[in-house]
Write an enzyme that holds these catalytic residues in place. Structure first.
Site, PDB file in Angstrom:
ATOM      1  N   SER A  73      32.890  31.530  29.139  1.00  0.00           N
ATOM      2  CA  SER A  73      34.100  32.109  29.714  1.00  0.00           C
ATOM      3  C   SER A  73      33.979  33.619  29.537  1.00  0.00           C
ATOM      4  CB  SER A  73      35.346  31.538  29.054  1.00  0.00           C
ATOM      5  OG  SER A  73      35.270  31.707  27.676  1.00  0.00           O
ATOM      6  N   GLU A  85      33.163  42.902  40.619  1.00  0.00           N
ATOM      7  CA  GLU A  85      33.338  41.733  41.498  1.00  0.00           C
ATOM      8  C   GLU A  85      34.807  41.331  41.509  1.00  0.00           C
ATOM      9  OE1 GLU A  85      30.896  38.580  39.957  1.00  0.00           O
ATOM     10  OE2 GLU A  85      29.084  39.790  39.949  1.00  0.00           O
ATOM     11  N   GLU A 135      50.894  33.242  28.786  1.00  0.00           N
ATOM     12  CA  GLU A 135      51.538  32.584  27.640  1.00  0.00           C
ATOM     13  C   GLU A 135      50.489  31.891  26.770  1.00  0.00           C
ATOM     14  OE1 GLU A 135      55.890  31.079  28.985  1.00  0.00           O
ATOM     15  OE2 GLU A 135      54.257  30.586  30.323  1.00  0.00           O
ATOM     16  N   LYS A 160      37.717  38.861  40.965  1.00  0.00           N
ATOM     17  CA  LYS A 160      37.785  37.654  40.123  1.00  0.00           C
ATOM     18  C   LYS A 160      38.597  36.603  40.874  1.00  0.00           C
ATOM     19  CE  LYS A 160      38.964  36.016  35.539  1.00  0.00           C
ATOM     20  NZ  LYS A 160      39.727  34.895  36.070  1.00  0.00           N
TER      21      LYS A 160
END
Ligand code: 5U1
Length: 676
Positions: free
Chosen positions: A84, A114, A37, A116
């Site tokens: 990020s 990898e 959201e 997460k």
């Protein structure tokens, strides 16, 4: 062409909402919307800003990731920003990313896949092999120093071992909680009659940010390293997977699921495999991270303002389960908004048990066509907020009828009114007990006055008993008045009264947040409190004066003015003052009188990627410098970020030295002498 007014208003509303959600997520560890959201809101704002660049502000949530750190821990400025990651939500988006980066470098690209982890990113600084600092990500530029807590995590080595250790090395990775530790923690919370943690991520974040490291130590946190950011003395290796091998050799835990991958097809297969295995790993993952393996190629690819181009997070679609919908009920919020919600047979989905889910509004119930008695599909969008996806037609009972939205408030019996063009119905009775309860719960909540023990159940009990009618009544609660109530022992009454008393000093911004003024989110409330200093000056401010505050636009200003134009609100504020609640903003830290920037006057213009405006100002002032709003001959430096305004032209005209962001970082690190 400047954006039309309705678009401008929508952008401001989105910024306010996103600020509030970021604050709840990063500072309070208590999000009220799912990641998905949140992403939808960010994408909407980014689309508006792309269409109308004049809407883009340097502090827009699209320009930064995260939120300034909470005040409890010392601040740490990261040497290299903690980025990020951009997201891909399906195979096509993965392919599009691979195509994009292929254009930036020559030769084939190899990858590393990898898992997460759903935990929180941490930076560990090792000097001569010894752990000297652990810091949270914070807003990516400035995090919190949580060294004492990190030292209690068994997986985090205090000393590295082996050959070729760099003299100074910053390792990044994820702190997380394994599912068995999470379940054991919640069992202990139950036994102690404390609040359960909603999911392992919240539990990990809450455990790492404890003031007492002994609490962290008792929480069984885990850690995996996934990146070396800075290494003095020796470059660990030419590729990412070789770097991870070195970390492993030196004693750092590296996830054994990590794999080198030859091409994007292998990447897609890895993502699919992770998705299939996600519930068998013993810890929660919400996707896979795919990174370019060759470190030289990474340098060529570089970063956008938010994320490296050489990595992407592939997000799993949310897990879905079916369950029985027992009923649809309606709750009344603090503004009177009537929200339908599903009451379901409890079902374990996305890492926790779900028994209720919002259905948002009347149209949403109709659109999803869900009815009591249906078998419904439930998921945790972004693994946080439960959501009813829809019903299974084949399992619908024969005589089922569509659910009808009530015409009366379930709390006070007053009419529920839905105005033309609005999605929500509202209970318009200001004396409605449900609204009162919601307003007081919000006031006492963690984002506002943070009164421990004053949750929804207690507030409802006190409102029903006639002890509370508005938020200010909280300060009139006494042990004697509470004791006759059910389930209220002497100790609980004393604790509650003490918690209420302790909240008197939270300061003006928290009071303003607690009053729930429309559009007035935490960032705007803090800016207003800082600018006006106390309640009296704020309530005397005109719309123009409010709009002049950075971070407050016309919509917020009008809303604040309307709030102060209502006599009842003055009455509540006067009661708060009479009860001894501090309605002043804490004094700003006194300006430093020594430091490399004493005597320097700096003007900031345009958006910086690594600093909010406030953070940049704080960094300058902490070094003895002064920040002013306009350029003159007395200005020492103008720091020009993206889209600088007329101040840049003025600086050039007056011959004032202009710094770009790397220059500014150098100025902070080394003082004016470092600029050469
Ligand atoms: N596994 C993994 N998670 N994760 C998160 N790797 C990884 N890398 C990240 C983040 C934020 O950032 C790199 C760009 C260092």
């Amino acid at each position: 062409m400047p954006a039309p007014e309705p678009v401008r208003r929508r952008a401001e509303q989105l910024r306010t909402e996103l600020d509030e959600h970021s604050y709840r997520y990063y500072v309070l560890d208590d999000p009220t919307v799912s990641d998905a959201e949140f992403d939808v809101l960010v994408r909407e704002l980014a689309a508006l800003e792309a269409e109308h660049p004049d809407l883009r502000t340097p502090d827009s949530p699209t320009q930064r990731a995260g939120y300034a750190p909470a005040a409890t821990f010392a601040s740490v400025t990261h040497d290299v920003r903690m980025w990020s990651l951009d997201n891909a939500f399906d195979r096509d988006e993965l392919q599009a990313w691979a195509d994009r980066i292929a254009k930036l470098v020559a030769g084939p690209i190899r990858f590393v896949g990898e898992p997460k982890l759903d935990g929180l990113a941490i930076s560990l600084l090792y000097v001569d092999g010894r752990l000297v600092r652990g810091a949270t990500r914070g807003d990516g530029t400035t995090g919190e120093d949580v060294t004492a807590n990190v030292l209690t995590i068994a997986d985090v080595p205090r000393e590295l071992r082996g050959r070729g250790l760099p003299a100074r090395m910053e390792v990044r990775g994820e702190v997380f909680m394994r599912l068995d530790a999470f379940e054991a923690l919640n069992r202990r919370q139950d036994e102690a009659e404390e609040r359960r943690f909603a999911n392992p991520r919240n539990a990990a974040a809450g455990s790492l940010r404890q003031k007492d490291p002994r609490v962290t130590a008792a929480r069984s946190l885990s850690f995996f390293a996934y990146q070396v950011e800075v290494a003095d003395g020796a470059v660990p290796a030419p590729s990412h997977h070789a770097t991870l091998d070195r970390l492993r050799d030196w004693g750092l835990p590296v996830n054994p699921e990590i794999e080198p991958l030859a091409d994007i097809d292998a990447v897609a297969a890895f993502c699919a495999r992770m998705e299939a295995q996600r519930h068998g790993l013993g810890y929660e993952i919400d996707g896979a991270v795919v990174k370019v393996d060759d470190l030289a190629q990474r340098v060529e690819m570089g970063h956008t303002s938010k994320a490296p181009r050489w990595a992407i997070a592939y997000k799993f679609p949310p897990e879905e389960k079916t369950t029985l919908l027992h009923d649809i009920m309606v709750s009344i919020g603090r503004t009177g908004r009537a929200t339908p919600f599903a009451v379901m047979e409890p079902v374990f989905v996305g890492g926790s048990t779900v028994a209720m889910a919002t259905l948002h509004n009347q149209d949403e119930v109709a659109r999803k066509d869900v009815r009591p008695g249906d078998t419904v599909v439930v998921r945790k969008a972004g693994d946080v907020i439960p959501e009813v996806v829809g019903s299974i037609a084949a399992k619908r009972p024969k005589r089922s009828r569509p659910w009808v939205f009530p015409s009366e408030c379930p709390s006070c019996g007053g009419p529920l009114v839905r105005l033309d063009g609005e999605a929500d119905a509202h209970c318009v009775n200001v004396d409605c007990p449900a609204q009162r309860v919601a307003r007081i719960v919000y006031f006492a909540g963690r984002a506002a006055m943070d009164i421990e023990g004053l949750g929804e159940e207690r507030v409802r009990q006190f409102v029903d008993a006639g002890l509370l009618a508005d938020p200010a009544d909280v300060y009139a609660l006494t042990v004697e008045a509470l004791l006759p109530l059910e389930r209220m022992a002497q100790k609980s009454a004393e604790n509650l009264v003490a918690a209420v008393a302790a909240s008197r000093d939270r300061g003006l911004a928290r009071v303003l947040i607690g009053l729930g003024i429309r559009h007035f989110g935490p960032a705007a409330a803090q800016a207003a409190a800082r600018t006006f200093g106390d309640l009296d000056r704020l309530r005397a401010a005109s719309v123009e004066e409010l709009t002049a505050v950075e971070g407050i636009g016309p919509v917020i200003a009008q809303s604040v003015a309307a709030f102060f134009a209502t006599a009842h609100n003055h009455h509540v504020l006067d009661k708060l003052r009479a009860a001894g609640v501090d309605l002043r903003a804490p004094l700003a830290a006194p300006a430093a009188t020594d430091g490399p920037l004493v005597g320097c006057t700096v003007v900031l213009t345009g958006g910086l990627t690594g600093f909010t405006r406030d953070a940049a100002q704080a960094e300058i002032e902490a070094r003895g410098g002064k920040v002013t709003g306009s350029v003159s001959k007395k200005t020492t430096f103008v720091v020009a970020g993206a889209d600088p305004g007329s101040k840049l032209a003025k600086a050039e005209q007056l011959g004032v030295r202009v710094l770009d962001e790397p220059g500014f970082v150098r100025l902070l690190a080394e003082g004016p002498a470092g600029l050469g």
